[in-house]
Design an enzyme around this catalytic site. Structure first.
Site, mmCIF file in Angstrom:
data_model
loop_
_atom_site.group_PDB
_atom_site.id
_atom_site.type_symbol
_atom_site.label_atom_id
_atom_site.label_comp_id
_atom_site.label_asym_id
_atom_site.label_seq_id
_atom_site.Cartn_x
_atom_site.Cartn_y
_atom_site.Cartn_z
ATOM 1 C CE LYS A 80 -4.334 -1.123 -0.132
ATOM 2 N NZ LYS A 80 -5.488 -0.390 -0.632
ATOM 3 C CG ASP A 106 -9.981 -2.523 5.563
ATOM 4 O OD1 ASP A 106 -8.918 -2.307 4.966
ATOM 5 O OD2 ASP A 106 -11.056 -2.803 4.988
#
Ligand SMILES: Cc1ncc(COP(=O)(O)O)c(C=O)c1O
Length: 377
Positions: A80, A106
């Protein structure tokens, strides 16, 4: 030959994609922005390894299995950081006065935003939904963020982050797009393209890719859509077949493909694949993936655990891969298709056999160590 499955209860859905790139802002951003030089300029940058699991491929009757291991990415244990760092870099070029970045997550995206904000000398506020584990929250806090857990699901947490950012004039760096909020998610997707570019030397011939099937795990679909962009732009109809994998408890893209329109997941229950536990697919992700994907499948949590163990205890001389629940979802999808009778037919329809070469991505390592230990032991 490709057939079509329309029986409602099947855990897979097959279609013949158009292989057309959509004509939208996201695609023009992806065509015009190259994040690789930006990433190469970061001190922590190093291409992640591509590992060949030859013994596993042989044991399950395939030609080759490659797995790109994102557990080595920037010490963040997940891919990410590629998206968050590039998007934050782009924002700061335009608006160096930004003080606070905000997001909803999340887990991995929030950690990446916190890490990139800290590296730029900025603050971050990260909202997490009710089912985010304590270990994931701690990992985000370790990167200097203020983390606020809400008693809400993923979609409502995103809406909250958007509202509070507007009120406080924080900069929202969200990895999912909706109407009117497409540019920053597209920058994030442009950041993800770096790892497909890293693969160019190893797995891509000039005219055809050297893999036949690519398994892509889907949360909101931004990451899988960046893969789809990469292949469609480069190979058009010669692209490898793309297969998306989602948890049974949160299969928004699967349900959308089945319904022919973007919808929230029909069933929404807890899944251990935390990174894939999202709501409605990203608008730009959906627009790309619906044209690019040949099969979408959903799998039970048990399959992710099995795949994590398979990667941790490899066969023969295969290298060990440390994989988290969402990271192992690609392999879980492959093993499920090959071995679970509920998916019977898909192997033949996709013509998977002894020559087939598979590409997987371990999108995260042991991002929740406690849960990792429990599953592995
Ligand atoms: C480990 C991991 N894999 C895959 C994904 C899916 O990415 P996207 O939400 O863009 O579909 C995520 C998203 O957070 C993730 O954390």
């Amino acid at each position: 030959m490709i057939f079509f499955s329309h029986m409602d209860q099947l855990p897979f859905h097959i279609q013949e994609p158009s292989f057309q790139l959509p004509n939208n802002l996201t695609v023009s951003i992806l065509k015009n922005k190259n994040a690789l030089p930006f990433h190469q300029g970061l001190a922590a940058y190093c291409p992640t390894p591509l590992i060949s699991l030859g013994a596993l491929a042989k044991a399950i009757g395939l030609g080759a299995i490659y797995i790109k291991d994102e557990s080595y990415r920037f010490d963040l244990n997940a891919f990410k950081g590629l998206g968050a760092s590039f998007a934050i870099g782009q924002l700061l070029e335009k608006k160096p006065e930004i003080e606070i970045f905000c997001t909803a997550t999340d887990g991995n995206h929030g950690r990446a935003v916190a890490w990139a904000a800290k590296a730029a000398g900025k603050k971050s506020v990260v909202f997490v939904p009710a089912d985010t584990s304590l270990n994931r929250i701690k990992a985000i806090e370790k990167e200097g963020a203020t983390v606020v857990q809400l008693n809400k699901n993923y979609d409502d947490t995103c809406a909250h982050a958007e509202r509070i950012s507007k009120i406080n004039q924080w900069e929202l760096v969200q990895d999912t797009a909706w109407k009117g909020y497409e540019e920053i998610p597209a920058d994030i997707m442009a950041g993800y393209l770096t790892h497909f570019k890293e693969l160019e030397d190893s797995l891509h011939g000039v005219a055809r890719p050297d893999v036949d099937l690519v398994f892509l795990q889907v949360g909101v679909g931004s990451w899988a859509a960046s893969a789809a962009f990469y292949y469609l732009q480069r190979y058009g109809k010669e692209s490898p077949l793309l297969i998306t994998v989602e948890p049974d408890g949160s299969a928004g893209f699967f349900d959308s493909l089945k319904n022919g329109e973007r919808v929230s997941p029909e069933s929404s229950s807890h899944t251990i694949m935390g990174g894939l536990s999202c709501g409605i697919p990203s608008l730009s992700g959906w627009e790309m993936l619906k044209n690019a994907v040949t099969a979408a499948i959903r799998i039970p949590d048990e399959e992710a655990k099995r795949a994590m163990r398979q990667l941790y205890v490899p066969l023969g001389n295969d290298q060990r891969v440390i994989s988290g629940e969402s990271g192992a979802a690609g392999l879980a999808g492959l093993l499920t298709i090959l071995q679970d009778p509920a998916y019977a037919g898909i192997k033949e329809q996709l013509q998977i056999g002894p020559q087939t070469r598979i590409l997987l991505f371990n999108t995260e390592g042991n991002t929740d160590e406690e849960s990792f230990e429990q599953i592995i032991s």
